[in-house]
Write a protein that holds these residues in place. Sequence first.
Motif, PDB file in Angstrom:
ATOM      1  N   THR A  72      40.621 -13.328  50.946  1.00 49.35           N
ATOM      2  CA  THR A  72      41.024 -13.627  49.622  1.00 49.35           C
ATOM      3  C   THR A  72      42.300 -14.577  49.824  1.00 49.35           C
ATOM      4  O   THR A  72      42.225 -15.494  48.753  1.00 49.35           O
ATOM      5  CB  THR A  72      41.728 -12.300  49.190  1.00 49.35           C
ATOM      6  OG1 THR A  72      40.759 -11.215  48.911  1.00 49.35           O
ATOM      7  CG2 THR A  72      42.604 -12.629  47.576  1.00 49.35           C
ATOM      8  N   LYS A  76      42.208 -18.160  47.642  1.00 51.19           N
ATOM      9  CA  LYS A  76      43.355 -18.780  46.976  1.00 51.19           C
ATOM     10  C   LYS A  76      43.695 -20.175  47.254  1.00 51.19           C
ATOM     11  O   LYS A  76      44.015 -20.868  46.141  1.00 51.19           O
ATOM     12  CB  LYS A  76      44.494 -17.879  47.086  1.00 51.19           C
ATOM     13  CG  LYS A  76      45.806 -18.348  46.323  1.00 51.19           C
ATOM     14  CD  LYS A  76      47.060 -17.336  46.781  1.00 51.19           C
ATOM     15  CE  LYS A  76      48.382 -17.789  46.209  1.00 51.19           C
ATOM     16  NZ  LYS A  76      49.556 -16.920  46.684  1.00 51.19           N
ATOM     17  N   GLU A 135      37.311  -9.254  38.525  1.00 50.84           N
ATOM     18  CA  GLU A 135      38.763  -9.317  39.163  1.00 50.84           C
ATOM     19  C   GLU A 135      38.863 -10.885  39.533  1.00 50.84           C
ATOM     20  O   GLU A 135      40.123 -11.553  39.574  1.00 50.84           O
ATOM     21  CB  GLU A 135      39.105  -8.656  40.376  1.00 50.84           C
ATOM     22  CG  GLU A 135      38.418  -8.800  41.466  1.00 50.84           C
ATOM     23  CD  GLU A 135      37.085  -7.693  41.614  1.00 50.84           C
ATOM     24  OE1 GLU A 135      36.715  -7.459  42.606  1.00 50.84           O
ATOM     25  OE2 GLU A 135      36.700  -7.354  40.502  1.00 50.84           O
ATOM     26  N   PHE A 139      41.933 -13.643  38.755  1.00 50.67           N
ATOM     27  CA  PHE A 139      42.676 -14.507  39.901  1.00 50.67           C
ATOM     28  C   PHE A 139      42.411 -15.937  39.700  1.00 50.67           C
ATOM     29  O   PHE A 139      43.355 -16.685  39.970  1.00 50.67           O
ATOM     30  CB  PHE A 139      41.899 -14.138  41.267  1.00 50.67           C
ATOM     31  CG  PHE A 139      42.131 -14.647  42.514  1.00 50.67           C
ATOM     32  CD1 PHE A 139      43.415 -13.752  43.105  1.00 50.67           C
ATOM     33  CD2 PHE A 139      41.747 -15.783  42.927  1.00 50.67           C
ATOM     34  CE1 PHE A 139      43.938 -14.085  44.144  1.00 50.67           C
ATOM     35  CE2 PHE A 139      42.515 -16.292  44.336  1.00 50.67           C
ATOM     36  CZ  PHE A 139      43.497 -15.454  44.854  1.00 50.67           C
ATOM     37  N   ARG A 142      44.935 -16.905  37.141  1.00 53.57           N
ATOM     38  CA  ARG A 142      46.533 -16.783  37.804  1.00 53.57           C
ATOM     39  C   ARG A 142      46.795 -17.992  38.401  1.00 53.57           C
ATOM     40  O   ARG A 142      47.619 -18.660  38.650  1.00 53.57           O
ATOM     41  CB  ARG A 142      46.528 -15.498  38.265  1.00 53.57           C
ATOM     42  CG  ARG A 142      47.963 -15.178  38.640  1.00 53.57           C
ATOM     43  CD  ARG A 142      48.187 -13.747  39.193  1.00 53.57           C
ATOM     44  NE  ARG A 142      47.580 -13.628  40.291  1.00 53.57           N
ATOM     45  CZ  ARG A 142      46.525 -12.648  40.409  1.00 53.57           C
ATOM     46  NH1 ARG A 142      45.747 -12.271  39.405  1.00 53.57           N
ATOM     47  NH2 ARG A 142      45.933 -12.841  41.772  1.00 53.57           N
ATOM     48  N   GLU A 143      45.772 -18.236  39.722  1.00 52.15           N
ATOM     49  CA  GLU A 143      45.926 -19.419  40.545  1.00 52.15           C
ATOM     50  C   GLU A 143      45.430 -20.852  40.044  1.00 52.15           C
ATOM     51  O   GLU A 143      45.922 -21.713  40.866  1.00 52.15           O
ATOM     52  CB  GLU A 143      45.192 -18.760  41.713  1.00 52.15           C
ATOM     53  CG  GLU A 143      45.509 -17.652  42.386  1.00 52.15           C
ATOM     54  CD  GLU A 143      47.049 -17.552  42.821  1.00 52.15           C
ATOM     55  OE1 GLU A 143      47.351 -18.554  43.338  1.00 52.15           O
ATOM     56  OE2 GLU A 143      47.487 -16.341  42.784  1.00 52.15           O
TER      57      GLU A 143
END
Length: 216
Positions: A72, A76, A135, A139, A142-143
Amino acid sequence: MKKVTNDMGKTTAERGRGRPKIYSDAQRRKTIIDEARRAFIEEGFRATTIAKVAARCRISKQTIYESFDSKTELFKAVVGDHRRMMLDLPRPENEDDDPDVILERIFLIDVDEETEKERNSFLAFAFEEARDVPELAEFIRREGADPSRSDLADWLEGQVARGRLKIDNTSSAARMLMDMLLGPTGPGRHDWSTREDRRRHLRWCIDFFLAGTAVR
């Protein structure tokens, strides 16, 4: 490497222990991120493992774990790297060109074809994977999208502070710019016959935006 004197009185070189360091930490990190991005695109998020990325990089899993705690965290970093492939932000503090010129740089209007294909491949992967792994959509937002919009709003705020643009809400203006200029750059878009036609459209979008935010 240090020098030692042998029994014959001759000076020789003594190698340090361990394998020689071929790449810098920054180069190694970039290689890991690049290969991870390609693995995610080719195999999907669930099927990609740290072991597979390590094999592609020809390094050990432990070497990857020295920089990334988990898959993860690696994903990211891939999203963050891709974000900079879409918008070249933040900008250098001493950049003093006209806003239209800088916006062309920010939105990478003249990106080369290979880079364009690579970033579009990741977008296509993200859209597809979000259907199976919901999800991931949150993610990536957000990133990826949210920090990009924040960086762009900060740049616009700086232009306003310098008296170069007049904008009441830089966050909304950043959203508008991204919708205008990133909409035509996604995968599967065939609105223009040539890449130059698309570049002309993107430059027109920039001119249109600046006409509405010019200081009068």
